[in-house]
Every structure is written in structure tokens, then in C-alpha cells.
Design a protein around this motif. Structure first.
Motif, PDB file in Angstrom:
ATOM      1  N   LYS A 148      10.923   5.396  -9.807  1.00 45.79           N
ATOM      2  CA  LYS A 148      12.213   5.699  -8.363  1.00 45.79           C
ATOM      3  C   LYS A 148      13.509   6.210 -10.020  1.00 45.79           C
ATOM      4  O   LYS A 148      13.321   6.320 -11.242  1.00 45.79           O
ATOM      5  N   ASN A 149      13.923   6.528  -9.160  1.00 47.03           N
ATOM      6  CA  ASN A 149      15.136   7.939  -9.979  1.00 47.03           C
ATOM      7  C   ASN A 149      14.958   8.557 -11.029  1.00 47.03           C
ATOM      8  O   ASN A 149      15.325   9.291 -12.404  1.00 47.03           O
ATOM      9  N   LYS A 150      13.257   8.798 -10.893  1.00 45.27           N
ATOM     10  CA  LYS A 150      12.999  10.064 -11.961  1.00 45.27           C
ATOM     11  C   LYS A 150      12.403  11.540 -10.691  1.00 45.27           C
ATOM     12  O   LYS A 150      11.896  12.058  -9.618  1.00 45.27           O
ATOM     13  N   PRO A 151      12.963  12.234 -11.434  1.00 49.29           N
ATOM     14  CA  PRO A 151      12.636  13.745 -10.505  1.00 49.29           C
ATOM     15  C   PRO A 151      10.828  14.151 -10.485  1.00 49.29           C
ATOM     16  O   PRO A 151      10.376  13.847 -10.780  1.00 49.29           O
ATOM     17  N   ALA A 152      10.822  14.961  -8.715  1.00 51.67           N
ATOM     18  CA  ALA A 152       9.527  14.889  -8.472  1.00 51.67           C
ATOM     19  C   ALA A 152       9.030  16.251  -9.223  1.00 51.67           C
ATOM     20  O   ALA A 152       9.873  16.841  -9.430  1.00 51.67           O
ATOM     21  N   PRO A 153       7.479  16.225 -10.113  1.00 54.76           N
ATOM     22  CA  PRO A 153       6.846  16.878 -10.259  1.00 54.76           C
ATOM     23  C   PRO A 153       6.784  18.050  -9.504  1.00 54.76           C
ATOM     24  O   PRO A 153       6.392  17.878  -8.373  1.00 54.76           O
ATOM     25  N   ALA A 154       6.748  18.822 -10.315  1.00 53.18           N
ATOM     26  CA  ALA A 154       6.645  20.642  -9.844  1.00 53.18           C
ATOM     27  C   ALA A 154       5.127  21.043  -9.627  1.00 53.18           C
ATOM     28  O   ALA A 154       4.204  21.848  -9.013  1.00 53.18           O
ATOM     29  N   PHE A 155       4.298  20.104 -10.722  1.00 56.77           N
ATOM     30  CA  PHE A 155       3.626  21.175 -11.261  1.00 56.77           C
ATOM     31  C   PHE A 155       2.166  19.868 -12.413  1.00 56.77           C
ATOM     32  O   PHE A 155       3.204  19.009 -13.181  1.00 56.77           O
ATOM     33  N   ILE A 156       1.305  19.183 -12.077  1.00 55.49           N
ATOM     34  CA  ILE A 156      -0.067  18.646 -12.778  1.00 55.49           C
ATOM     35  C   ILE A 156      -0.563  19.062 -12.621  1.00 55.49           C
ATOM     36  O   ILE A 156      -1.804  19.813 -11.550  1.00 55.49           O
ATOM     37  N   GLU A 157      -1.579  19.813 -14.249  1.00 50.51           N
ATOM     38  CA  GLU A 157      -2.587  20.273 -14.244  1.00 50.51           C
ATOM     39  C   GLU A 157      -4.054  19.470 -14.080  1.00 50.51           C
ATOM     40  O   GLU A 157      -4.551  20.074 -13.129  1.00 50.51           O
ATOM     41  N   THR A 158      -3.429  18.287 -14.130  1.00 52.25           N
ATOM     42  CA  THR A 158      -4.750  17.829 -13.230  1.00 52.25           C
ATOM     43  C   THR A 158      -4.931  17.287 -12.051  1.00 52.25           C
ATOM     44  O   THR A 158      -5.964  16.274 -11.415  1.00 52.25           O
ATOM     45  N   ILE A 159      -3.948  17.426 -11.260  1.00 51.66           N
ATOM     46  CA  ILE A 159      -4.517  17.533 -10.000  1.00 51.66           C
ATOM     47  C   ILE A 159      -5.588  18.328  -9.231  1.00 51.66           C
ATOM     48  O   ILE A 159      -5.445  18.340  -7.927  1.00 51.66           O
ATOM     49  N   ILE A 160      -5.365  19.805  -9.585  1.00 47.47           N
ATOM     50  CA  ILE A 160      -5.763  21.077  -9.664  1.00 47.47           C
ATOM     51  C   ILE A 160      -7.613  19.938  -8.640  1.00 47.47           C
ATOM     52  O   ILE A 160      -8.296  19.683  -9.564  1.00 47.47           O
ATOM     53  N   GLY A 161      -7.858  20.886  -7.836  1.00 43.00           N
ATOM     54  CA  GLY A 161      -8.811  20.563  -7.101  1.00 43.00           C
ATOM     55  C   GLY A 161      -9.345  19.279  -6.312  1.00 43.00           C
ATOM     56  O   GLY A 161      -9.909  18.712  -5.606  1.00 43.00           O
ATOM     57  N   SER A 162      -8.313  18.202  -6.393  1.00 43.28           N
ATOM     58  CA  SER A 162      -7.731  17.128  -5.491  1.00 43.28           C
ATOM     59  C   SER A 162      -7.945  17.534  -4.398  1.00 43.28           C
ATOM     60  O   SER A 162      -7.365  18.482  -3.805  1.00 43.28           O
TER      61      SER A 162
END
Lengths: 366, 391
Positions: A148-162
């Protein structure tokens, strides 16, 4: 009163912290697979299609040798063949396996693509799958903030392929990446946009046409593209720093590209005597100091010029490699990505060539 | 203002319900009634945990490689009596060690076969209390937060999950779901402005110049990684001494990094400055530290001279740069030797994987030090400490 009690019970059950982790996981569990390559683990999803049982994932995850594909129950799946979707904007990969059974997750009917989704990410080292929340919006995949109260990430390398699964438990697509600006190739955009890699969804649709590919060649090509992608931000940062002032030392850091270390040393080497030169000028009488200053300035400029040229020359190497006629690209997606990246390097070359001359002429070393 | 009866009930109900939820989870923690199924691994003053469980009809003591690293392979029952073991085996692809035992009548856990996401579970850990010479038991709990084919995560509130290594992860019905393992530590960048650095208990220092690194480093020890139990695990028979020695190398490396990193943080800020060591400084790096402080004791004077007359003291500046560089080379040798030592831990594929991943952290530290001392060659010592005033 009874209505309120029921409402409270529902709210209480939602307050259970377990739901934070659970969500769609148990429903998708039998379909989830862990793909292990030499660079670590990623996720994929096991789906039954007309012509067999396939693992769906992203082409981007294969940068080296495939080690294993395992279900969460520990069953190893044998890859039979690899196929890419014949769409240059879609990096979807399907791997035909020896399995005859898949889990309960079904393909989405494609009627409604927006709304809350679950993304099943894998920890690269231990292959542990957990659930991330996100949403499919008109302009693509949006990830939810981790806290909560943190910005949403635009990119997470480890979710590629998920896999991306809708609230109703249907497969919408797999996570891919959008790492290079597709429309603007000027140096100024490269400097600002390249650092903002974004995750995007590669949609899975019925009736997509597939082309077979050689997995080893695909891994080599993905590695080549990845190498060029990883090099560019580090290169751009150093180039920008040097162009701002070619006579200031560049601090060496761990995240700088290894290929640039020798260049940084050469650049720093040309200017290491500047403090001593300044002192010598101060020591000399007025006229002698001025003429020594002018001679030293032109010497330093002459030394900086070939270093600037060497800086520019990093770009054509990647530009030519990515579009070399000897590359027989395994998928339209990889071909397009390589061509785009090559254009970025071309623009970077032209931009830096102009900028470095201006920097040498504009900045006084002493 | 009056409240109707139904409103009062509705107002109280959430608190009552919350109380029941909390007390039921506490009760689950406290209701652990089988301490005799737990064992303690003891090695001198340190200890760790293991447990007795049945697999394929036979009773074994189970624990983790990391628990052996901390506590060794002397196994004690709750009453302090030793457990006689005959054979030691380690799982090939995961972090489990099992000891065959003579006494097959010991009370033992059963393994649960299904691991579900969100399932609440309890981790029970024992440790020796050397002052009172008794076994302490600690219970923590949390739901399953991630599932893999060989490992899983629990969302435990434990601040140092490494201390739980070797403990059983127990389900609601009292069955063992897995063994607590250890995550792989990694380096984490910490912005300088936020974190002060400390060596021992005495020194605090903030970044002084713009040439100093923008980041400092700390260790991310990771979360609570646990190993799943599987019936088709391949077991490798090992010698207890060999196992203890190899596991200890990993454990020692974790302890080493705790003492090494604060010194590194101060050195990175200003390699020409003295490092004020605390009493708890690692004995391994003490000789280096003493020599560093001896070499740098006159640096403040030299820097002041260089600032006054850089031309005259040009040679002095060069000598200081060379000395700081060779200091950095020797300092990074601690990290590179650790990396080499742990890379030799190859008793099982899991251990090889864990060691090589952990060695990457030491390699990264070597690169950080090397990058710093390489930059020093191009920056005058007085530039490093006076850039703030110049800019």
C-alpha cells in the motif's frame, strides 16, 4: 440483522490474510509449470490445444540452454518441439510436451479483456511460484503495487513468461516485455525512454498460426538481442556523462558494461594529469602560463577526439550484428525486435557523433 | 443518542470475531504438544534444530544443511541425551539431511502430502540455552505464500529466518509439510543519504564528497524458504565430518559477510581515511585493518599539503593513490578467497547450486572494490575529500 451478520462474515473471510496469496492459485495449480534454464527459473502454463499439450510462455525467457520443465507436483515434462506465433508483435512461444494431460485452466473466449488478473511469477533461484495482482486495461497490462502507498511497478524482469489469468480463471496471455521505443529513434528519446522497460501482455487467442523453430538457434538469437538491450542503457549513461564533460573522470561502477571498461580507463587516463597541468600553469608567469595553457588545451582536445570516436564505434557493432544477413531469425517477433533495436543503435550512433564534437569544442578542459 | 440492540451487537461483533481469530491462531501455536519429536544439533556454543519423522516406514532424524552448518552433527534429544546415528544422507536436489537412527521407537512426525497455497502452518524451533543448560522452544507461524516443485515460501514474520533452518514446517493436522531451509543472500544497494554506516559500535560517517559512491551496500538475507518432502528424492550417502565441514564453510561465510560489509562501507566512502574499528571487528580482517590505519595515519596531513601545493606534492599524491589501490586489492582478496572456498562445496547438486549462487555475492563485492580502486587512479586524493567545496 441477519443480513448484516452475513455481510460481516463475508467481509471477515475476505480479511483473512491468506487470500492475499491465494486468489486463483489453487485453481491454476495443475496447469502451472516451472521452466528452468541456465539463467534461472521462469513460469509457463500447460494447456491442451487441438494438436497436443503445450507449455505456453515467452520467447524472451530463453537466453541459454533449457534444463527442465516441471509441474508443481514435480513431474518432469519432455519438450518435443518449439513453435512461435507468426505475429511480429507477439513473442508467444509454445513448447509441445510428452504430456497427455493439462490442468483446469481454459482459454479466454476473447469477449472481454479488461479487469483484474493474476500473474504467476517464479522466483529465479528456487522456482517458487507466487501470485501477483494486476489488471488488463485498454492500453495493456498494469501491475498492482506490492505494498500500500507504493507506486505500481512498470517492469518486473522475473515475471516475463508468466501466465496471465482472469478472475474467472481463463488464460488471457503471457507476460512479455517492451524494452525499446518503437516510434521515436532520436538520441534524446533513447536517452530518456530506454530506461523505462515495460511489461506487456502477449495475448493467447484461438486460431493463431504457429511456425516451428529451432530452440538452440532461438536461444542464441534471444541472447544476442538481450546482450544488445542490456548494453544500451549502460552505454547511454556513460556516453551522456562523457558528452556533458569529456574532461571529467568517469567513476567506475559494477553495473557498467564490461565491454566499456577499457574505454573508460582510456578516457580517464587522458585527463588524470589535469590537476598537475593546472598547477604548472599557476606556477608560470602570466604569458608563459597562458601559452602553456593554450598548448595543453589543444593537446587535451586532440587526445579526447579519438576517445570520442571510439565511444561512437560501440554502436555500429550492434547495429550491424542485429541486421546481419547471416541471421536466419527463428520467429517474426525476434526479427522485428532485432530490426527495431538496430534502428535504435543507428540513431544512437548519429546522435552521439554530433554530440561528442560539440562537447569537445564547447568544453574547456582547463 | 441511543444505540439499538442490533447496532450494539453489530458494533461488538467485529472485535469479538477478531479476538477469536487471533486467539485461535495463538492457540494453534501454543498447542504444539510434541516437543519430544524435536532434536537439537549442538556444536560448542551454537545450536540448531532438527526433528524425528517417519519415511517409508522407517524413523529418521531430518534437518537442513544450513542447520548442520550452524549446529554441527551431534544430535541431542529433548532430555539432553544424544541420539545414536548410523548413516547420513543428503537429498540431491533439495536442502534435506537425514540421519538413520538405531532407536526406531522414538516418537516421530508423519509427513503430509499436499501443500496448499495459503495453508496456515507452524514452525517449531529448538535451541540450546547455554546459560541454563536447557532446550528453548520457539514457535512461529504464517501461511504458505509460494509453491514450487522442490521448495516453497511461508510468509513468516521471523526477522532472521536463517535461525529457523532445520525446523519442521507443520500443518494444522500436525503433519510435516517441509523443512525450513535458507534463502540465498544477495547484495542490496542502500542510498547513502538514508543510511549511515557503522563499524563496530563506535563510528558513524556520512558521505563527504561527490566522488564517493552514491550507494552503500547491505545484505538482503531473503525470506523463509522451505524444502518440500518428496517420496522420489534421490539420497546421497555422505561422511558426517565431510558434511559438517562443508556446511560450516557456508555458515562461516554468512557470518563473515556480517563483519566485512561495515568495514567495506567505510572504505568505499573514502579509501584514504582511517577506519575506526570496534571491538567486534572480524579477527580475519584485523591485520588488514591495522595495516590500513598505519598507512593512512598521515594522510590528513598529506592531503592538506597537496591542497596547498599540488604541483610540489605531485609524487606524494601518486604514492597515496598507489597505496590506496594496493590496499583495495588486498581487501578484495578476503572476498575472493571466500568465493573460491564456497564454490568447492559440491556434496550434492543442491549444495553446488547454493554455493555458486552465494559465491556470486562475493564476486560482486570484489567487483565493487575493484571498480572503486580503479577510479582512484584518476582522482587526486584531495579531490576525493574536497569535491563538495569545489563544486
Amino acid at each position: 440483522m441477519l443480513k448484516k451478520l452475513i455481510l460481516f462474515m463475508i467481509l471477515s473471510s475476505c480479511a483473512n490474510p491468506g487470500i492475499l496469496f491465494g486468489g486463483n492459485f489453487e485453481a491454476a495449480r495443475d496447469s502451472l509449470v516451472v521452466i528452468e534454464t541456465e539463467t534461472g527459473c521462469r513460469s509457463g502454463i500447460l494447456m491442451k490445444m487441438d494438436d497436443g499439450v503445450f507449455v505456453l510462455t515467452s520467447q524472451n525467457i530463453f537466453k541459454d540452454r533449457l534444463i527442465s520443465i516441471k509441474t508443481l507436483s514435480g513431474k518432469a515434462l519432455k519438450p518435443v518441439s518449439f513453435e512461435a506465433v507468426s505475429d511480429e508483435q507477439n513473442g508467444l512461444l509454445r513448447i509441445k510436451t510428452d504430456s497427455t494431460e493439462a490442468g483446469k485452466v481454459l482459454f479466454d473466449d476473447g469477449k472481454k479483456t479488461d479487469g483484474e488478473v493474476s500473474i504467476f511469477k517464479t522466483s529465479p533461484r528456487f522456482g517458487i511460484i507466487s501470485e501477483l495482482k494486476g489488471s488488463m486495461q485498454k492500453d495493456g497490462l498494469k501491475l498492482s503495487p506490492a505494498e500500500k502507498n507504493k507506486p505500481a511497478p512498470a517492469f518486473i524482469e522475473t515475471i516475463i513468461g508468466s501466465p496471465i489469468i482472469s478472475k474467472s480463471g481463463k488464460l488471457l496471455g503471457v507476460v512479455g516485455e517492451k524494452g525499446i521505443p518503437m516510434t521515436q529513434y532520436r538520441w534524446i528519446e533513447i536517452k530518456t525512454d530506454l530506461f523505462g522497460r515495460k511489461n506487456m501482455a502477449f495475448p493467447v487467442k484461438t486460431g493463431q498460426s504457429w511456425v516451428k523453430l529451432d530452440s538452440k538457434q532461438m536461444a542464441i538469437q534471444c541472447s544476442m538481442i538481450s546482450d544488445a538491450e542490456v548494453f544500451l542503457p549502460g552505454f547511454a549513461k556513460i556516453a551522456e556523462q562523457w558528452c556533458q564533460n569529456p574532461y571529467k573522470p568517469i567513476d567506475m561502477t559494477v553495473d557498467q558494461p564490461e565491454k566499456m571498461k577499457a574505454w573508460i580507463q582510456a578516457s580517464n587516463g587522458t585527463i588524470k594529469d589535469i590537476p598537475a597541468i593546472i598547477e604548472k600553469i599557476k606556477d608560470g608567469s602570466g604569458k608563459m602560463g597562458d601559452s602553456m595553457k593554450n598548448v595543453s588545451i589543444s593537446e587535451l582536445k586532440d587526445q579526447a577526439r579519438p576517445i570520442g570516436k571510439r565511444l561512437c564505434d560501440f554502436c555500429p557493432f550492434y547495429q550491424r550484428n542485429l541486421t546481419s544477413s547471416s541471421n536466419k531469425w527463428e520467429s517474426p517477433y525476434l526479427k522485428k525486435k532485432a530490426a527495431d533495436l538496430s534502428e535504435v543503435y543507428k540513431a544512437a550512433y548519429e546522435g552521439i557523433c554530433k554530440e561528442f564534437e560539440n562537447s569537445i569544442e564547447g568544453k574547456q578542459p582547463l | 443518542m441511543t444505540m439499538s440492540r442490533s447496532n450494539i451487537i453489530f458494533f461488538i461483533l467485529p472485535f469479538l470475531s477478531a479476538f477469536l481469530l487471533i486467539s485461535s491462531s495463538k492457540a494453534a501455536e501454543q498447542n504444539f504438544s510434541s516437543p519430544e519429536k524435536l532434536v537439537t544439533l549442538k556444536n560448542g556454543g551454537t545450536s540448531s534444530c532438527g526433528f524425528i519423522a517417519k519415511q517409508d516406514g522407517k524413523t529418521y532424524v531430518f534437518t537442513s544443511l544450513h542447520a548442520i552448518g550452524m549446529g554441527g552433527s551431534t544430535i541431542l534429544k529433548k532430555d539432553g541425551k544424544p541420539v545414536k546415528t548410523t548413516q547420513v544422507e543428503i537429498a540431491s536436489d533439495r536442502d534435506i539431511v537425514r540421519f538413520s537412527i538405531d532407536d526406531q521407537t522414538m516418537p516421530a512426525f508423519d509427513f503430509g502430502d499436499i501443500l496448499k497455497m495459503d495453508e496456515p502452518c507452524t514452525v517449531v524451533t529448538t535451541s540450546l540455552n547455554p546459560e541454563k543448560n536447557v532446550t528453548d522452544m520457539k514457535i512461529s507461524s504464517g501461511p504458505v505464500a509460494g509453491v514450487g516443485s522442490a521448495f516453497f515460501n511461508i510468509a513468516s514474520s521471523e526477522k532472521n529466518p536463517y535461525m529457523l533452518a532445520g525446523s519442521p514446517v507443520i500443518s494444522k493436522d500436525g503433519k510435516v509439510l517441509g523443512v525450513v531451509s535458507a534463502d540465498i543472500p544477495s547484495l542490496m544497494k542502500v542510498p547513502m543519504a538514508v543510511k549511515d554506516v557503522k563499524v563496530g559500535k563506535k563510528q558513524k560517517q556520512k558521505p563527504k564528497s561527490k566522488s564517493a559512491p552514491e550507494f552503500n551496500y547491505s545484505i538482503d538475507w531473503g525470506g523463509t524458504v522451505c524444502t518440500r518432502i518428496s517420496n522420489d528424492t534421490k539420497w546421497i550417502s555422505v561422511k558426517p565430518q565431510e558434511l559438517t565441514a562443508t556446511a560450516r564453510t557456508l555458515s562461516d561465510s554468512r557470518n563473515f559477510i556480517n563483519g566485512y560489509l561495515p568495514v567495506l562501507s567505510v572504505w568505499l566512502l573514502n579509501p584514504y581515511a582511517q577506519i575506526n574499528a570496534g571491538d567486534d571487528t572480524l579477527p580475519d580482517i584485523r591485520p588488514w585493518l591495522d595495516e590500513h590505519n598505519k598507512k593512512t595515519e598521515n594522510n590528513a596531513k598529506y592531503i592538506s599539503n597537496i591542497r596547498e601545493d599540488a604541483n610540489h606534492f605531485q609524487e606524494q599524491a601518486r604514492q597515496m593513490q598507489d597505496s590506496a589501490r594496493s590496499d583495495g586489492v588486498r581487501f578484495s582478496a578476503f572476498s575472493s578467497s571466500r568465493s573460491t572456498a564456497i564454490r568447492n562445496s559440491k556434496l550434492s547438486p543442491y549444495m553446488e547450486f547454493y554455493s555458486s549462487e552465494m559465491a556470486k555475492m562475493f564476486d560482486e563485492i570484489c567487483q565493487i572494490i575493484s571498480a572503486r580502486y580503479s577510479t582512484l587512479s584518476y582522482i587526486y586524493p584531495d579531490d576525493l575529500v574536497t569535491n563538495d567545496s569545489k563544486n
